[in-house]
Design an enzyme around this catalytic site. Structure first.
Site, PDB file in Angstrom:
ATOM      1  N   ASP A 171       0.984  -1.259  -0.122  1.00  0.00           N
ATOM      2  CA  ASP A 171       0.153   0.005  -0.076  1.00  0.00           C
ATOM      3  C   ASP A 171       0.826   1.251   0.040  1.00  0.00           C
ATOM      4  O   ASP A 171       1.990   1.236   0.416  1.00  0.00           O
ATOM      5  CB  ASP A 171      -0.942  -0.078   1.392  1.00  0.00           C
ATOM      6  CG  ASP A 171      -2.225  -0.662   0.991  1.00  0.00           C
ATOM      7  OD1 ASP A 171      -2.765  -0.748  -0.078  1.00  0.00           O
ATOM      8  OD2 ASP A 171      -2.858  -1.242   1.947  1.00  0.00           O
ATOM      9  N   MET A 172       0.399   2.364  -0.460  1.00  0.00           N
ATOM     10  CA  MET A 172       0.839   3.817  -0.564  1.00  0.00           C
ATOM     11  C   MET A 172       0.272   4.618   0.483  1.00  0.00           C
ATOM     12  O   MET A 172      -1.000   4.409   0.817  1.00  0.00           O
ATOM     13  CB  MET A 172       0.800   4.208  -1.872  1.00  0.00           C
ATOM     14  CG  MET A 172       1.523   5.736  -2.043  1.00  0.00           C
ATOM     15  SD  MET A 172       3.545   4.961  -1.830  1.00  0.00           S
ATOM     16  CE  MET A 172       3.938   4.416  -3.422  1.00  0.00           C
ATOM     17  N   ARG A 175      -1.693  -0.716  -8.805  1.00  0.00           N
ATOM     18  CA  ARG A 175      -3.046  -0.143  -8.309  1.00  0.00           C
ATOM     19  C   ARG A 175      -3.124   1.412  -8.345  1.00  0.00           C
ATOM     20  O   ARG A 175      -2.324   2.023  -7.699  1.00  0.00           O
ATOM     21  CB  ARG A 175      -3.338  -0.662  -7.120  1.00  0.00           C
ATOM     22  CG  ARG A 175      -4.872  -0.019  -6.306  1.00  0.00           C
ATOM     23  CD  ARG A 175      -4.730  -0.370  -4.967  1.00  0.00           C
ATOM     24  NE  ARG A 175      -4.870  -1.618  -4.538  1.00  0.00           N
ATOM     25  CZ  ARG A 175      -4.348  -1.966  -3.414  1.00  0.00           C
ATOM     26  NH1 ARG A 175      -4.127  -1.237  -2.440  1.00  0.00           N
ATOM     27  NH2 ARG A 175      -4.566  -3.315  -2.860  1.00  0.00           N
ATOM     28  N   ARG A 230     -10.924   8.112   6.727  1.00  0.00           N
ATOM     29  CA  ARG A 230     -10.446   8.366   5.477  1.00  0.00           C
ATOM     30  C   ARG A 230     -11.718   8.027   4.392  1.00  0.00           C
ATOM     31  O   ARG A 230     -11.855   8.573   3.405  1.00  0.00           O
ATOM     32  CB  ARG A 230      -9.168   7.687   4.854  1.00  0.00           C
ATOM     33  CG  ARG A 230      -8.091   8.361   5.538  1.00  0.00           C
ATOM     34  CD  ARG A 230      -6.627   7.881   5.060  1.00  0.00           C
ATOM     35  NE  ARG A 230      -6.491   6.537   5.190  1.00  0.00           N
ATOM     36  CZ  ARG A 230      -5.925   6.164   6.414  1.00  0.00           C
ATOM     37  NH1 ARG A 230      -5.383   6.713   7.349  1.00  0.00           N
ATOM     38  NH2 ARG A 230      -5.622   4.877   6.605  1.00  0.00           N
TER      39      ARG A 230
END
Length: 316
Positions: free
Chosen positions: A142-143, A192, A296
């Site tokens: 993930d980023m 992604r 978020r």
């Protein structure tokens, strides 16, 4: 400023407020409210949710919630949670051909542990990747916020030396991302593309929704025209339609790209896409560290905020 943008910034600010976090996480919120976005706190909850998704013809990527870990033991516990998850997914027959994989945040497995943080996180990620390979599935890194982008992409490159199938995540609201897409649109590269969910400064990120959307489409064109494997992470009907058109134009078959959506958001559309023969992967978070994730999601989509507040008012 756009009222939606004001709401988004406010919610992202709330996500970091410890006093508000305590109030919300300790409120008697019905499980049915949080469960729309987070199927549960245990590995069994996650595996059960994935089994149901699989029966509907959907794919999945599972995130053990947690981030910004500053304790080595917690980072190790998160690593071990992924190992347990992968073992149970495999035992349930869900990992074959990468049907259900895992998503990992490097900050959850040690990235912020001082000068050795990157090494610690990379070592933990390697252990997770090895377990995934043995289970017959994959891992996507993930980023997080823009300050970690270079470090995260460097870790992805390191991991791909031994595990070339490791997925990367790029965020369209960052001004650098189109160039990153060009670098990563190579053969076998799983990428992604999402819009982004962190509160970033105007110096590095587009602030206007229309600008973010335009950036997303530009980046998606680069990925679709490249030799990699695009993962289209969006709930926006226009983006989904554009992705389909680009796939047709670039002669991509359904097995050369996929759509991705979050657990609990547009589930009917998820099933509709799967029914057309498209690969539709659902991002499934689980664990007791759901607060930051949930905030978020509220910031990304005002309708989610209304849903959550109604739950607080009627079920609290």
């Amino acid at each position: 400023m756009d009222p939606k943008a004001v709401l988004r910034q406010s919610l992202l600010g709330v996500s970091r407020n410890k006093a508000v976090r305590t109030t919300i996480t300790q409120a008697p919120v019905s499980r049915s409210v949080v469960a729309r976005f987070v199927p549960g706190e245990t590995t069994d909850h996650a595996v059960s949710a994935c089994s149901q998704l699989g029966s509907d013809g959907l794919l999945g990527t599972i995130d053990f919630l947690g981030e910004d870990t500053l304790d080595l033991q917690q980072a190790q516990a998160t690593r071990d949670a992924y190992l347990t998850l992968l073992a149970e997914l495999a035992e349930s027959g869900l990992t074959e051909n990468g049907r259900f994989e895992v998503s990992v945040k490097l900050s959850a497995i040690g990235q912020f542990l001082g000068a050795d943080g990157d090494r610690i996180a990379l070592d933990h990620a390697r252990v997770i990747c090895e377990a995934a390979q043995l289970a017959g599935t994959t891992v996507t890194i993930d980023m997080e916020d823009h300050t970690t982008t270079d470090r995260t992409l460097e870790s992805v490159r390191e991991l791909r030396t031994d595990y070339p199938w490791v997925g990367a995540v790029l965020q369209a609201y960052l001004k650098r991302t189109e160039a990153d897409c060009r670098d990563l649109a190579t053969e076998g590269s799983r990428v992604r593309l999402c819009k982004g969910a962190y509160d970033e400064p105007a110096s590095v990120a587009f602030q206007d929704k229309a600008e973010v959307d335009l950036s997303y489409v530009r980046c998606l064109k680069v990925l679709m025209e490249g030799d990699g494997y695009p993962m289209v992470a969006s709930h926006d009907p226009r983006i989904i339609a554009i992705a389909g058109s680009l796939a047709t134009r670039t002669l991509r078959t359904p097995d050369t790209f996929e759509y991705q959506m979050l657990y609990g958001i547009r589930p009917k559309e998820q099933r509709r896409l799967a029914a057309t023969g498209a690969q539709m992967r659902v991002y499934v978070p689980y664990g007791d560290e759901w607060y930051g994730y949930l905030m978020r999601r509220m910031a990304e989509r005002p309708a989610n905020t209304a849903f959550f507040l109604r739950g607080l008012a009627t079920r609290g």
